[in-house]
Scaffold this motif. Structure first.
Motif, PDB file in Angstrom:
ATOM      1  N   ARG A   1      11.756  -4.506  13.673  1.00 15.14           N
ATOM      2  CA  ARG A   1      10.332  -4.779  13.432  1.00 15.14           C
ATOM      3  C   ARG A   1       9.455  -3.730  14.101  1.00 15.14           C
ATOM      4  N   SER A   2       9.795  -3.339  15.335  1.00 16.88           N
ATOM      5  CA  SER A   2       8.980  -2.357  16.052  1.00 16.88           C
ATOM      6  C   SER A   2       9.023  -1.002  15.357  1.00 16.88           C
ATOM      7  N   LYS A   3      10.160  -0.677  14.738  1.00 18.48           N
ATOM      8  CA  LYS A   3      10.267   0.587  14.005  1.00 18.48           C
ATOM      9  C   LYS A   3       9.349   0.595  12.783  1.00 18.48           C
ATOM     10  N   GLU A   4       9.166  -0.598  12.198  1.00 17.74           N
ATOM     11  CA  GLU A   4       8.371  -0.681  10.985  1.00 17.74           C
ATOM     12  C   GLU A   4       6.873  -0.633  11.274  1.00 17.74           C
ATOM     13  N   VAL A   5       6.463  -1.030  12.469  1.00 16.27           N
ATOM     14  CA  VAL A   5       5.035  -1.154  12.754  1.00 16.27           C
ATOM     15  C   VAL A   5       4.368   0.194  12.901  1.00 16.27           C
ATOM     16  N   LEU A   6       4.865   1.030  13.821  1.00 14.79           N
ATOM     17  CA  LEU A   6       4.265   2.337  14.036  1.00 14.79           C
ATOM     18  C   LEU A   6       5.302   3.420  13.778  1.00 14.79           C
ATOM     19  N   ALA A   7       4.893   4.472  13.078  1.00 18.94           N
ATOM     20  CA  ALA A   7       5.835   5.503  12.651  1.00 18.94           C
ATOM     21  C   ALA A   7       6.219   6.444  13.781  1.00 18.94           C
ATOM     22  N   ALA A   8       5.284   6.733  14.686  1.00 17.01           N
ATOM     23  CA  ALA A   8       5.549   7.668  15.780  1.00 17.01           C
ATOM     24  C   ALA A   8       5.956   6.909  17.040  1.00 17.01           C
ATOM     25  N   GLY A   9       6.091   7.630  18.154  1.00 17.18           N
ATOM     26  CA  GLY A   9       6.540   7.010  19.398  1.00 17.18           C
ATOM     27  C   GLY A   9       5.403   6.326  20.132  1.00 17.18           C
ATOM     28  N   ALA A  10       5.205   5.047  19.860  1.00 17.62           N
ATOM     29  CA  ALA A  10       4.078   4.326  20.449  1.00 17.62           C
ATOM     30  C   ALA A  10       4.193   4.239  21.966  1.00 17.62           C
ATOM     31  N   ASP A  11       5.424   4.107  22.469  1.00 14.90           N
ATOM     32  CA  ASP A  11       5.588   4.018  23.923  1.00 14.90           C
ATOM     33  C   ASP A  11       5.119   5.307  24.586  1.00 14.90           C
TER      34      ASP A  11
ATOM     35  N   ASP B   1       4.434  11.789   0.533  1.00 17.49           N
ATOM     36  CA  ASP B   1       4.484  12.074   1.970  1.00 17.49           C
ATOM     37  C   ASP B   1       3.698  11.066   2.797  1.00 17.49           C
ATOM     38  N   ILE B   2       3.486   9.866   2.291  1.00 19.02           N
ATOM     39  CA  ILE B   2       2.640   8.902   2.992  1.00 19.02           C
ATOM     40  C   ILE B   2       3.203   8.532   4.371  1.00 19.02           C
ATOM     41  N   LEU B   3       4.537   8.421   4.503  1.00 25.33           N
ATOM     42  CA  LEU B   3       5.127   8.081   5.801  1.00 25.33           C
ATOM     43  C   LEU B   3       4.889   9.198   6.810  1.00 25.33           C
ATOM     44  N   SER B   4       4.980  10.441   6.354  1.00 20.83           N
ATOM     45  CA  SER B   4       4.688  11.578   7.213  1.00 20.83           C
ATOM     46  C   SER B   4       3.209  11.585   7.610  1.00 20.83           C
ATOM     47  N   THR B   5       2.340  11.207   6.676  1.00 21.95           N
ATOM     48  CA  THR B   5       0.908  11.139   6.958  1.00 21.95           C
ATOM     49  C   THR B   5       0.614  10.069   8.006  1.00 21.95           C
ATOM     50  N   MET B   6       1.329   8.956   7.929  1.00 28.03           N
ATOM     51  CA  MET B   6       1.156   7.886   8.924  1.00 28.03           C
ATOM     52  C   MET B   6       1.498   8.398  10.321  1.00 28.03           C
ATOM     53  N   LYS B   7       2.613   9.105  10.420  1.00 27.41           N
ATOM     54  CA  LYS B   7       3.028   9.642  11.717  1.00 27.41           C
ATOM     55  C   LYS B   7       2.007  10.667  12.223  1.00 27.41           C
TER      56      LYS B   7
ATOM     57  N   ARG C   1       0.824  -1.216   0.000  1.00 28.46           N
ATOM     58  CA  ARG C   1       0.000   0.000   0.000  1.00 28.46           C
ATOM     59  C   ARG C   1       0.855   1.262   0.000  1.00 28.46           C
ATOM     60  N   VAL C   2       1.951   1.246   0.742  1.00 30.55           N
ATOM     61  CA  VAL C   2       2.833   2.411   0.761  1.00 30.55           C
ATOM     62  C   VAL C   2       3.423   2.641  -0.628  1.00 30.55           C
ATOM     63  N   LYS C   3       3.864   1.559  -1.266  1.00 23.02           N
ATOM     64  CA  LYS C   3       4.447   1.673  -2.605  1.00 23.02           C
ATOM     65  C   LYS C   3       3.415   2.228  -3.595  1.00 23.02           C
ATOM     66  N   LYS C   4       2.191   1.735  -3.508  1.00 28.01           N
ATOM     67  CA  LYS C   4       1.149   2.219  -4.430  1.00 28.01           C
ATOM     68  C   LYS C   4       0.874   3.704  -4.210  1.00 28.01           C
ATOM     69  N   MET C   5       0.834   4.117  -2.953  1.00 33.25           N
ATOM     70  CA  MET C   5       0.599   5.529  -2.662  1.00 33.25           C
ATOM     71  C   MET C   5       1.729   6.394  -3.221  1.00 33.25           C
ATOM     72  N   VAL C   6       2.970   5.939  -3.044  1.00 31.17           N
ATOM     73  CA  VAL C   6       4.124   6.697  -3.555  1.00 31.17           C
ATOM     74  C   VAL C   6       4.097   6.733  -5.075  1.00 31.17           C
ATOM     75  N   ASP C   7       3.816   5.579  -5.685  1.00 27.41           N
ATOM     76  CA  ASP C   7       3.754   5.511  -7.145  1.00 27.41           C
ATOM     77  C   ASP C   7       2.658   6.409  -7.705  1.00 27.41           C
ATOM     78  N   ASP C   8       1.582   6.582  -6.937  1.00 28.77           N
ATOM     79  CA  ASP C   8       0.456   7.422  -7.383  1.00 28.77           C
ATOM     80  C   ASP C   8       0.680   8.898  -7.075  1.00 28.77           C
ATOM     81  N   GLY C   9       1.869   9.215  -6.559  1.00 24.20           N
ATOM     82  CA  GLY C   9       2.206  10.618  -6.346  1.00 24.20           C
ATOM     83  C   GLY C   9       2.150  11.102  -4.911  1.00 24.20           C
ATOM     84  N   ASN C  10       1.761  10.226  -3.978  1.00 27.06           N
ATOM     85  CA  ASN C  10       1.694  10.636  -2.575  1.00 27.06           C
ATOM     86  C   ASN C  10       3.040  10.329  -1.913  1.00 27.06           C
TER      87      ASN C  10
END
Length: 333
Positions: free
Chosen positions: A154-164, A103-109, A92-101
């Protein structure tokens, strides 16, 4: 923004945004549109953080009236399940980037931080009204802490912001609200805390992240533990949450994290209940000498991250930019 300072235009704008707030499949164009609705709502809610009653928090009151709070809880759980699925997330991230988005990682955070800014304040009012579903809410935060305990990469990949930080801040806030309410059926909260193994998860997360602890996150986690161990407020004994495996971890959390945080002025009050039980457990277990090198490394890290709070300064410090916590600090302070 209390009721006395809320302008009609602000409330009208918030009301229109709330009506548009709807569920959406994570990491899709429609989901990005919903995040763009959540972000300004989070700013409005943040401005109401000093509100003591629901009428003083009209934006939160509107969110509750339109049943949008548990919608956010549902959205976040759905989001977590998607990002935990490595293949699905990457696709899904790749598709969003390919479609021009781009900033998807920033949006996740942004979604992670802003949704919990809203939940932190809204859940407290649900609690005051005796309408909170602890099983649903605590299960979500327990799941986030389980994500934190995944192997580092793995924990870094799951949530973009500081989950703790997010978990500790909201959970501490909810627990302190219970205490301030005075009259509250304790088992309504302590039973799901036991069921979700929340106390063990908090202890394990604090312990596993000692060397990389951020002062704000650690302080919120310590205050949660200190509050739940207060026999004046809760009749549930810590032994009901903490087994023999956790006792050495709790002792080290007290020695290496809680004590330095108090000395650094990061805690509003001394965590004496945590200290009392850590001392008791220390007498029951094999005593270990303090690792001075580890203690210094943790203190240095806490001192570094404590500087992220800049008071009235509008410009973020380099540490704030590095750890991306400027917005998250407002959840606690």
């Amino acid at each position: 923004m209390s009721s006395s300072s809320s302008s009609p235009d602000t409330l009208k704008e918030a009301s229109l945004l709330i009506q548009k707030l709807a569920d959406a499949d994570p990491l899709t164009p429609r989901w990005v549109e919903i995040v763009e609705i959540i972000s300004p709502l989070a700013k409005f809610v943040q401005e109401e953080r000093e509100a003591k009653t629901l009428p003083q928090s009209p934006v939160v009151m509107s969110l509750l009236r339109h049943k949008k709070v548990y919608l956010l809880v549902h959205m976040f759980e759905t989001y977590r399940n998607v990002v935990k699925d490595e293949k699905l997330r990457q696709t899904r991230v790749k598709k969003m980037v390919d479609d021009g988005n781009k900033d998807i990682l920033s949006t996740m955070k942004t979604f992670e931080m802003d949704s919990h800014t809203i939940l932190n304040h809204a859940l407290k009012f649900l609690m005051v009204q005796q309408r909170i579903n602890f099983n649903t809410v605590l299960s979500m935060y327990a799941g986030m802490l389980e994500d934190c305990l995944q192997p580092k990469q793995r924990s870094k990949e799951v949530l973009a912001a500081g989950a703790d930080f997010t978990c500790f801040a909201v959970l501490k806030s909810l627990l302190r609200t219970v205490v301030h309410l005075g009259e509250f059926e304790e088992s309504r909260m302590t039973s799901p805390i036991k069921k979700t193994k929340l106390v063990p998860l908090i202890i394990k997360t604090l312990h596993s992240r000692m060397k990389v602890s951020r002062a704000f996150a650690a302080a919120a986690g310590v205050m949660f533990l200190d509050t739940i161990m207060d026999s004046d407020d809760f009749t549930t004994e810590p032994d009901e949450f903490i087994d023999d495996e956790l006792k050495p971890m709790l002792i080290e959390v007290q020695v290496y994290i809680a004590t330095p945080l108090y000395k650094l002025g990061m805690l509003k009050r001394k965590p004496r209940h945590l200290a009392k039980w850590a001392t008791r457990y220390k007498m029951e277990t094999e005593s270990k000498d303090i690792d001075e090198e580890l203690a210094k490394a943790i203190v240095d890290q806490l001192q570094l991250t404590a500087k992220m709070k800049t008071g009235d300064s509008k410009k973020p410090t380099q540490n704030q930019l590095k750890y991306s916590t400027k917005k998250r600090t407002n959840i606690i302070f």
